[in-house]
Design a protein around this motif. Structure first.
Motif, short mmCIF file in Angstrom:
data_model
loop_
_atom_site.label_atom_id
_atom_site.label_comp_id
_atom_site.label_asym_id
_atom_site.label_seq_id
_atom_site.Cartn_x
_atom_site.Cartn_y
_atom_site.Cartn_z
N SER A 44 48.58 27.19 71.47
CA SER A 44 49.18 27.61 72.77
C SER A 44 49.66 29.07 73.02
O SER A 44 50.15 29.29 71.99
N PHE A 45 49.36 29.79 74.10
CA PHE A 45 49.69 30.75 74.12
C PHE A 45 50.92 31.28 75.28
O PHE A 45 51.07 30.33 76.04
N PRO A 46 51.75 32.20 75.39
CA PRO A 46 52.92 32.35 76.03
C PRO A 46 52.69 32.31 77.38
O PRO A 46 53.29 32.03 78.36
N ASN A 47 51.30 32.67 77.98
CA ASN A 47 50.97 32.57 79.38
C ASN A 47 50.58 31.24 79.77
O ASN A 47 50.11 30.84 81.00
N GLY A 48 50.66 29.97 78.83
CA GLY A 48 50.46 28.85 79.22
C GLY A 48 49.21 28.35 79.16
O GLY A 48 48.68 27.26 79.08
N SER A 49 48.14 29.33 78.65
CA SER A 49 46.92 29.01 78.24
C SER A 49 46.70 28.23 77.05
O SER A 49 47.64 28.57 76.07
N GLN A 50 45.58 27.35 76.51
CA GLN A 50 45.19 26.92 75.35
C GLN A 50 44.02 27.17 74.82
O GLN A 50 42.90 27.02 75.72
N LEU A 51 43.86 26.99 73.46
CA LEU A 51 42.53 26.77 72.91
C LEU A 51 42.57 25.36 72.08
O LEU A 51 43.69 25.20 71.55
N ILE A 52 41.64 24.61 72.09
CA ILE A 52 41.56 23.51 71.43
C ILE A 52 40.48 23.20 70.49
O ILE A 52 39.26 23.39 70.91
N VAL A 53 40.69 23.21 69.03
CA VAL A 53 39.64 22.95 68.26
C VAL A 53 39.74 21.38 67.86
O VAL A 53 40.70 20.82 67.30
N ASN A 54 38.63 20.93 67.79
CA ASN A 54 38.36 19.30 67.51
C ASN A 54 37.25 19.16 66.38
O ASN A 54 36.39 19.56 66.78
N LEU A 55 37.66 18.46 65.50
CA LEU A 55 36.53 17.87 64.69
C LEU A 55 35.74 16.64 65.22
O LEU A 55 36.33 15.82 65.75
N GLN A 56 34.43 16.61 65.24
CA GLN A 56 33.78 15.80 65.74
C GLN A 56 32.91 15.12 64.60
O GLN A 56 31.69 15.44 64.17
N LYS A 57 33.62 14.28 63.81
CA LYS A 57 32.85 13.59 62.69
C LYS A 57 31.73 12.95 62.56
O LYS A 57 30.77 13.12 62.05
N PRO A 58 31.45 12.17 64.04
CA PRO A 58 30.14 11.58 63.99
C PRO A 58 28.99 12.38 64.18
O PRO A 58 27.94 12.13 63.54
N LEU A 59 29.29 13.62 64.44
CA LEU A 59 28.19 14.71 64.91
C LEU A 59 28.07 15.62 63.71
O LEU A 59 27.33 16.76 63.76
N GLN A 60 29.28 15.72 62.97
CA GLN A 60 29.32 16.61 61.85
C GLN A 60 29.29 18.18 62.61
O GLN A 60 28.80 18.95 62.22
N GLU A 61 30.49 18.19 63.66
CA GLU A 61 30.57 19.24 64.44
C GLU A 61 32.10 19.69 64.47
O GLU A 61 32.77 18.86 64.41
N ILE A 62 32.33 20.88 65.10
CA ILE A 62 33.50 21.35 65.32
C ILE A 62 33.42 21.85 66.70
O ILE A 62 32.65 22.62 67.13
N TRP A 63 34.37 21.29 67.77
CA TRP A 63 34.15 21.73 69.01
C TRP A 63 35.32 22.71 69.29
O TRP A 63 36.50 22.43 68.77
N LEU A 64 35.33 23.62 70.13
CA LEU A 64 36.15 24.53 70.86
C LEU A 64 36.12 24.63 72.23
O LEU A 64 35.08 24.60 73.04
N ALA A 65 37.35 24.21 72.80
CA ALA A 65 37.57 24.20 74.13
C ALA A 65 38.55 25.29 74.71
O ALA A 65 39.48 25.76 73.98
N ALA A 66 37.91 26.24 75.40
CA ALA A 66 38.49 27.50 75.83
C ALA A 66 38.25 27.53 77.47
O ALA A 66 37.61 26.79 78.12
N ARG A 67 39.24 28.53 78.02
CA ARG A 67 38.91 28.92 79.48
C ARG A 67 37.35 29.16 79.83
O ARG A 67 37.13 28.57 80.92
#
Length: 109
Positions: A44-67
């Motif tokens: 979380s950033f001071p301007n209220g925005s966020q980045l979310i990093v999430n493990l996806q075990k069944p797919l063996q991936e890492i996901w990144l959610a950004a603006r």
């Protein structure tokens, strides 16, 4: 890659993100609040925005959610790479965090 290998590599990536946030907060005025719950880190950033990093075990991936959108990364034996563009995860994370923070931030493995 086995599930155990995936988890080792994915957990290392999450730990690197947490360490980078601490380093960046000490060295810059980024003021990134990072919270980890299981296999997910929310930056979380001071301007209220966020980045979310999430493990996806069944797919063996890492996901990144950004603006700018969502990204999926698979480990190619050397690095986590975007399944569509081939861009490296930490490079993309650095770009997205820099955009949201308004200053240059560098994340690395």
């Amino acid at each position: 890659m086995t599930d155990l290998e995936y988890m080792d590599r994915a957990e290392s990536a999450l730990a690197a993100i947490e360490c980078a946030c601490d380093r960046l907060n000490d060295a810059t005025e980024a003021d990134i609040d990072n919270q980890r719950v299981g296999g997910m880190i929310t930056l979380s950033f001071p301007n209220g925005s966020q980045l979310i990093v999430n493990l996806q075990k069944p797919l063996q991936e890492i996901w990144l959610a950004a603006r700018s959108g969502g990204y999926h990364y698979r480990h190619d034996g050397t690095a986590w790479v975007d399944t569509k563009t081939g861009e490296e995860f930490f490079s993309n994370l650095s770009r997205e965090a820099s955009l949201q923070a308004g200053l240059r931030l560098d994340f690395s493995a």
